[in-house]
Scaffold this active site. Structure first.
Site, PDB file in Angstrom:
ATOM      1  N   ASN A  16       0.836  -1.212   0.000  1.00  0.00           N
ATOM      2  CA  ASN A  16       0.000   0.000   0.000  1.00  0.00           C
ATOM      3  C   ASN A  16       0.863   1.251   0.000  1.00  0.00           C
ATOM      4  O   ASN A  16       0.531   2.236  -0.662  1.00  0.00           O
ATOM      5  CB  ASN A  16      -0.946   0.005   1.206  1.00  0.00           C
ATOM      6  N   MET A  88       1.278  -2.902  12.546  1.00  0.00           N
ATOM      7  CA  MET A  88       0.761  -3.968  13.418  1.00  0.00           C
ATOM      8  C   MET A  88       0.769  -3.629  14.910  1.00  0.00           C
ATOM      9  O   MET A  88       0.672  -4.523  15.739  1.00  0.00           O
ATOM     10  CB  MET A  88       1.543  -5.264  13.176  1.00  0.00           C
ATOM     11  N   LYS A  89       0.932  -2.360  15.250  1.00  0.00           N
ATOM     12  CA  LYS A  89       0.871  -1.970  16.666  1.00  0.00           C
ATOM     13  C   LYS A  89      -0.390  -1.169  16.912  1.00  0.00           C
ATOM     14  O   LYS A  89      -0.794  -0.379  16.047  1.00  0.00           O
ATOM     15  CB  LYS A  89       2.064  -1.066  17.024  1.00  0.00           C
ATOM     16  N   ILE A  90      -0.960  -1.349  18.082  1.00  0.00           N
ATOM     17  CA  ILE A  90      -2.129  -0.539  18.433  1.00  0.00           C
ATOM     18  C   ILE A  90      -1.630   0.804  18.981  1.00  0.00           C
ATOM     19  O   ILE A  90      -0.720   0.846  19.819  1.00  0.00           O
ATOM     20  CB  ILE A  90      -3.007  -1.293  19.448  1.00  0.00           C
ATOM     21  N   LEU A  91      -2.186   1.884  18.468  1.00  0.00           N
ATOM     22  CA  LEU A  91      -1.755   3.209  18.907  1.00  0.00           C
ATOM     23  C   LEU A  91      -2.390   3.536  20.259  1.00  0.00           C
ATOM     24  O   LEU A  91      -3.531   3.162  20.518  1.00  0.00           O
ATOM     25  CB  LEU A  91      -2.178   4.262  17.880  1.00  0.00           C
ATOM     26  N   ASN A 105      -6.786   4.306   8.569  1.00  0.00           N
ATOM     27  CA  ASN A 105      -6.306   2.919   8.525  1.00  0.00           C
ATOM     28  C   ASN A 105      -7.008   2.198   7.388  1.00  0.00           C
ATOM     29  O   ASN A 105      -8.123   2.559   7.006  1.00  0.00           O
ATOM     30  CB  ASN A 105      -6.615   2.211   9.849  1.00  0.00           C
ATOM     31  N   HIS A 107      -8.288  -1.669   6.338  1.00  0.00           N
ATOM     32  CA  HIS A 107      -8.522  -2.988   6.944  1.00  0.00           C
ATOM     33  C   HIS A 107      -9.083  -3.939   5.875  1.00  0.00           C
ATOM     34  O   HIS A 107      -9.970  -3.544   5.114  1.00  0.00           O
ATOM     35  CB  HIS A 107      -9.504  -2.845   8.107  1.00  0.00           C
TER      36      HIS A 107
HETATM   37  C1  GRF Z   1      -3.158  -4.661   4.010  1.00  0.00           C
HETATM   38  O1  GRF Z   1      -3.757  -5.669   3.262  1.00  0.00           O
HETATM   39  C2  GRF Z   1      -4.114  -4.030   4.992  1.00  0.00           C
HETATM   40  O2  GRF Z   1      -5.432  -4.330   4.762  1.00  0.00           O
HETATM   41  C3  GRF Z   1      -3.719  -4.602   6.322  1.00  0.00           C
HETATM   42  O3  GRF Z   1      -2.378  -4.939   6.230  1.00  0.00           O
HETATM   43  C4  GRF Z   1      -2.038  -5.213   4.884  1.00  0.00           C
HETATM   44  C5  GRF Z   1      -0.732  -4.544   4.616  1.00  0.00           C
HETATM   45  O4  GRF Z   1      -0.187  -4.912   3.396  1.00  0.00           O
HETATM   46  N1  GRF Z   1      -4.023  -3.640   7.357  1.00  0.00           N
HETATM   47  P1  GRF Z   1       1.006  -4.105   2.757  1.00  0.00           P
HETATM   48  O5  GRF Z   1       2.111  -4.053   3.818  1.00  0.00           O
HETATM   49  O6  GRF Z   1       0.516  -2.741   2.400  1.00  0.00           O
HETATM   50  O7  GRF Z   1       1.433  -4.901   1.552  1.00  0.00           O
END
Ligand code: GRF
Length: 187
Positions: A16, A88-91, A105, A107
């Site tokens: 992303n 992957m951390k909760i703020l 964010n 999801h």
């Molecule tokens: C994404 O698919 C998003 O939905 C989730 O984590 C993934 C991250 O993928 N929160 P990348 O690191 O952007 O490839």
């Protein structure tokens, strides 16, 4: 149009992030990516920061005063918008309050369904007919802030976790830029 300064938070592959960097080359995209924050030093996504000469910071979320340190860095870079992209951390509440309504964010589900981790396996086990992705504001409850953009597709009988991830992420690459454009449309 004066572009807003954005910071992208990542922990992993950064696809992303890569897509958002590409979008900033569009002349009317409303943000510039000024900083990348990553809490995992081996994250592949850091390479996109290096390749594109974007300042990046690898942080250890276990250190004392972590929050205040990050907040001060973000203020130094005059960051207007934080985009979580696989972070992957909760703020902390303190952090979220400091950037109220300025944290987004993405999801990999149709929120409010399937908040939290292991979304693809739970979606398949639940025999869902459709799934997709959601870009939302971050508030103090996990995956619960207001939705900005949501996109869906129908699940096929042959889909598995891997294919769901691929199909979901293809939609994410449209949804995140759209959400960013949408929130700044009237500014
Ligand atoms: C994404 O698919 C998003 O939905 C989730 O984590 C993934 C991250 O993928 N929160 P990348 O690191 O952007 O490839």
């Amino acid at each position: 149009m004066v572009r807003k300064n954005a910071c992208i938070f990542i922990s992993g592959a950064g696809s992303n992030l890569k897509n958002l960097i590409r979008k900033t080359r569009d002349y009317n995209f409303p943000i510039n990516i000024r900083l990348i924050i990553c809490n995992y030093k081996k994250a592949k996504g850091i390479n996109y920061a290096k390749k594109n000469s974007i300042p990046y910071l690898i942080v250890n979320s276990k250190t004392r005063n972590f929050d205040n340190f990050i907040i001060s860095v973000l203020k130094r870079y005059k960051i207007d918008l934080i985009c979580l992209a696989g972070y992957m951390k909760i703020l902390s509440k303190n952090f979220i309050r400091n950037f109220n309504k300025r944290i987004l964010n993405i999801h990999p589900s149709l929120l409010p369904k399937f908040k939290g981790l292991n979304t693809y396996s739970r979606i398949l086990n639940n025999n869902e007919k459709k799934t997709g992705c959601t870009v939302h504001f971050v508030n103090e409850k996990l995956d619960s802030g207001n939705t900005i953009v949501q996109k869906f597709f129908f699940i096929l009988p042959e889909d598995n976790e891997k294919s769901l991830k691929v199909r979901t992420q293809l939609l994410e690459y449209q949804a995140y830029p759209e959400a960013i454009i949408k929130i700044f449309r009237n500014n």
